[in-house]
Motif scaffolding. Structure first.
Motif, PDB file in Angstrom:
ATOM      1  N   VAL A 120       0.685  -1.349   0.120  1.00  0.00           N
ATOM      2  CA  VAL A 120      -0.060   0.079   0.064  1.00  0.00           C
ATOM      3  C   VAL A 120       0.760   1.357   0.114  1.00  0.00           C
ATOM      4  O   VAL A 120       0.681   2.088  -0.853  1.00  0.00           O
ATOM      5  CB  VAL A 120      -1.066  -0.141   1.235  1.00  0.00           C
ATOM      6  N   GLY A 121       1.853   1.219   0.740  1.00  0.00           N
ATOM      7  CA  GLY A 121       2.798   2.294   0.681  1.00  0.00           C
ATOM      8  C   GLY A 121       3.386   2.693  -0.454  1.00  0.00           C
ATOM      9  O   GLY A 121       3.630   3.871  -0.994  1.00  0.00           O
ATOM     10  N   VAL A 122       3.881   1.440  -1.157  1.00  0.00           N
ATOM     11  CA  VAL A 122       4.828   1.601  -2.551  1.00  0.00           C
ATOM     12  C   VAL A 122       3.466   2.249  -3.677  1.00  0.00           C
ATOM     13  O   VAL A 122       3.862   2.976  -4.338  1.00  0.00           O
ATOM     14  CB  VAL A 122       5.460   0.319  -2.821  1.00  0.00           C
ATOM     15  N   ALA A 123       2.401   1.743  -3.439  1.00  0.00           N
ATOM     16  CA  ALA A 123       1.517   1.937  -4.412  1.00  0.00           C
ATOM     17  C   ALA A 123       0.951   3.350  -4.170  1.00  0.00           C
ATOM     18  O   ALA A 123       0.764   4.167  -5.137  1.00  0.00           O
ATOM     19  CB  ALA A 123       0.200   1.210  -4.340  1.00  0.00           C
ATOM     20  N   ALA A 124       0.880   3.824  -2.913  1.00  0.00           N
ATOM     21  CA  ALA A 124       0.591   5.263  -2.735  1.00  0.00           C
ATOM     22  C   ALA A 124       1.475   6.084  -3.530  1.00  0.00           C
ATOM     23  O   ALA A 124       1.171   7.336  -3.818  1.00  0.00           O
ATOM     24  CB  ALA A 124       0.414   5.497  -1.075  1.00  0.00           C
ATOM     25  N   LEU A 125       2.607   5.976  -3.483  1.00  0.00           N
ATOM     26  CA  LEU A 125       3.771   6.817  -4.021  1.00  0.00           C
ATOM     27  C   LEU A 125       4.208   6.643  -5.436  1.00  0.00           C
ATOM     28  O   LEU A 125       4.668   7.100  -6.190  1.00  0.00           O
ATOM     29  CB  LEU A 125       5.293   6.377  -3.367  1.00  0.00           C
ATOM     30  N   SER A 126       3.245   5.711  -6.219  1.00  0.00           N
ATOM     31  CA  SER A 126       3.332   5.184  -7.303  1.00  0.00           C
ATOM     32  C   SER A 126       2.232   5.754  -8.427  1.00  0.00           C
ATOM     33  O   SER A 126       2.226   5.328  -9.572  1.00  0.00           O
ATOM     34  CB  SER A 126       3.601   3.802  -7.595  1.00  0.00           C
ATOM     35  N   VAL A 127       1.178   6.260  -7.585  1.00  0.00           N
ATOM     36  CA  VAL A 127      -0.106   6.544  -8.260  1.00  0.00           C
ATOM     37  C   VAL A 127      -0.081   8.336  -8.224  1.00  0.00           C
ATOM     38  O   VAL A 127       0.558   8.792  -7.621  1.00  0.00           O
ATOM     39  CB  VAL A 127      -1.246   6.011  -7.622  1.00  0.00           C
ATOM     40  N   PRO A 128      -1.017   8.950  -8.952  1.00  0.00           N
ATOM     41  CA  PRO A 128      -1.114  10.249  -8.719  1.00  0.00           C
ATOM     42  C   PRO A 128      -1.245  10.804  -7.430  1.00  0.00           C
ATOM     43  O   PRO A 128      -2.127   9.991  -6.547  1.00  0.00           O
ATOM     44  CB  PRO A 128      -2.428  10.584  -9.391  1.00  0.00           C
ATOM     45  N   THR A 129      -1.006  11.851  -6.737  1.00  0.00           N
ATOM     46  CA  THR A 129      -1.007  12.413  -5.524  1.00  0.00           C
ATOM     47  C   THR A 129      -2.575  12.283  -5.198  1.00  0.00           C
ATOM     48  O   THR A 129      -2.622  11.848  -3.734  1.00  0.00           O
ATOM     49  CB  THR A 129      -0.568  13.783  -5.464  1.00  0.00           C
ATOM     50  N   ASP A 130      -3.541  12.751  -5.641  1.00  0.00           N
ATOM     51  CA  ASP A 130      -5.034  12.575  -5.178  1.00  0.00           C
ATOM     52  C   ASP A 130      -5.235  11.191  -4.640  1.00  0.00           C
ATOM     53  O   ASP A 130      -6.028  10.979  -3.602  1.00  0.00           O
ATOM     54  CB  ASP A 130      -5.921  13.129  -6.061  1.00  0.00           C
ATOM     55  N   VAL A 131      -4.683  10.164  -5.521  1.00  0.00           N
ATOM     56  CA  VAL A 131      -4.973   8.832  -5.471  1.00  0.00           C
ATOM     57  C   VAL A 131      -4.431   8.271  -4.206  1.00  0.00           C
ATOM     58  O   VAL A 131      -4.501   7.516  -3.243  1.00  0.00           O
ATOM     59  CB  VAL A 131      -4.720   7.892  -6.617  1.00  0.00           C
ATOM     60  N   GLY A 132      -2.970   8.693  -4.242  1.00  0.00           N
ATOM     61  CA  GLY A 132      -1.924   8.209  -3.403  1.00  0.00           C
ATOM     62  C   GLY A 132      -2.561   8.722  -1.811  1.00  0.00           C
ATOM     63  O   GLY A 132      -2.055   8.104  -0.793  1.00  0.00           O
ATOM     64  N   ARG A 133      -2.766   9.707  -1.712  1.00  0.00           N
ATOM     65  CA  ARG A 133      -3.231  10.317  -0.297  1.00  0.00           C
ATOM     66  C   ARG A 133      -4.423   9.480   0.178  1.00  0.00           C
ATOM     67  O   ARG A 133      -4.373   9.171   1.705  1.00  0.00           O
ATOM     68  CB  ARG A 133      -3.708  11.712  -0.423  1.00  0.00           C
ATOM     69  N   TYR A 134      -5.202   9.020  -0.216  1.00  0.00           N
ATOM     70  CA  TYR A 134      -6.179   8.078  -0.155  1.00  0.00           C
ATOM     71  C   TYR A 134      -5.656   6.717   0.386  1.00  0.00           C
ATOM     72  O   TYR A 134      -6.117   5.946   1.184  1.00  0.00           O
ATOM     73  CB  TYR A 134      -7.655   7.968  -1.049  1.00  0.00           C
ATOM     74  N   LEU A 135      -4.830   6.305  -0.491  1.00  0.00           N
ATOM     75  CA  LEU A 135      -4.226   5.095  -0.089  1.00  0.00           C
ATOM     76  C   LEU A 135      -3.372   5.047   1.225  1.00  0.00           C
ATOM     77  O   LEU A 135      -3.670   3.989   1.988  1.00  0.00           O
ATOM     78  CB  LEU A 135      -3.079   4.658  -1.361  1.00  0.00           C
ATOM     79  N   VAL A 136      -2.683   6.231   1.345  1.00  0.00           N
ATOM     80  CA  VAL A 136      -1.958   6.305   2.791  1.00  0.00           C
ATOM     81  C   VAL A 136      -2.974   6.278   3.835  1.00  0.00           C
ATOM     82  O   VAL A 136      -2.718   5.445   4.747  1.00  0.00           O
ATOM     83  CB  VAL A 136      -1.034   7.514   2.400  1.00  0.00           C
ATOM     84  N   ALA A 137      -3.881   7.056   3.630  1.00  0.00           N
ATOM     85  CA  ALA A 137      -5.257   7.123   4.664  1.00  0.00           C
ATOM     86  C   ALA A 137      -5.562   5.665   4.937  1.00  0.00           C
ATOM     87  O   ALA A 137      -5.729   5.478   6.150  1.00  0.00           O
ATOM     88  CB  ALA A 137      -6.382   8.081   4.379  1.00  0.00           C
ATOM     89  N   ALA A 138      -5.979   4.967   3.856  1.00  0.00           N
ATOM     90  CA  ALA A 138      -6.459   3.625   3.925  1.00  0.00           C
ATOM     91  C   ALA A 138      -5.559   2.804   4.744  1.00  0.00           C
ATOM     92  O   ALA A 138      -5.949   1.969   5.549  1.00  0.00           O
ATOM     93  CB  ALA A 138      -6.908   3.293   2.626  1.00  0.00           C
ATOM     94  N   GLY A 139      -4.310   2.762   4.339  1.00  0.00           N
ATOM     95  CA  GLY A 139      -3.305   2.177   4.855  1.00  0.00           C
ATOM     96  C   GLY A 139      -3.052   2.225   6.370  1.00  0.00           C
ATOM     97  O   GLY A 139      -3.168   1.371   7.297  1.00  0.00           O
TER      98      GLY A 139
END
Length: 181
Positions: A120-139
């Motif tokens: 999840v952390g790696v994915a968050a840094l690999s996608v557009p920022t708007d999507v990444g921040r939601y991944l970080v929050a979900a993680g």
């Protein structure tokens, strides 16, 4: 009937107060939320390490060591992700070979959970920022639930750490969703 004094109750919840203070200071100058992705890798490596050495009392020193390593790497302009991923994979190998990560219950779940948090952390840094921040929050929300399971079981990590980490993860996740820009 015993009465608990307010100072005693507050003192007993010191991990919660420490987490809230850390989160408030951290979120005061929050960016896009992606700066918290590294916490998923630190948490994965830390929980694995404590499980492999089978020393819950080592939880706090392990956290300080991992955060220190990340801080030094950032000061030297070195991306901490590769070293955290290598450390986690090495700990999984050692723990599976030694049997610590094959024990029933929470120890057996450390490897898959750590791989999910790292992914999840790696994915968050690999996608557009708007999507990444939601991944970080979900993680972070998922890790807060993971912390709650450890706190409730009083297993793997120090209970004070599970409380602190769960409150920090939850508060930062909410902050990322509502405060971070």
């Amino acid at each position: 009937m015993s009465s608990i004094s307010v100072p005693s109750a507050i003192g007993h919840r010191w991990p919660t107060w420490l987490a809230l203070a850390w989160a408030a200071i951290s979120l005061w100058d929050a960016g896009d939320g992606l700066e918290y992705a590294f916490l998923l890798a630190v948490a994965a490596a830390g929980y694995l390490f404590v499980t492999v050495v089978d020393r819950p009392r080592a939880t706090w020193p392990v956290l300080f060591a991992l955060v220190g390593v990340v801080a030094v790497q950032r000061l030297l302009d070195i991306d901490p992700w590769p070293s955290l991923v290598v450390l986690a994979v090495a700990l999984i190998a050692v723990g599976l070979f030694g049997g610590q990560l094959r024990r029933r219950g929470l120890p057996a779940l450390q490897s898959p959970a750590s791989l999910v948090f790292l992914a999840v952390g790696v994915a968050a840094l690999s996608v557009p920022t708007d999507v990444g921040r939601y991944l970080v929050a979900a993680g972070l929300l998922a890790h807060a639930a993971w912390d709650a399971a450890h706190w409730r079981a009083d297993a793997v990590v120090a209970r004070s750490f599970a409380e602190w980490c769960g409150v920090l993860d939850l508060t930062l996740a909410v902050g990322i969703l509502f405060v971070a820009r």
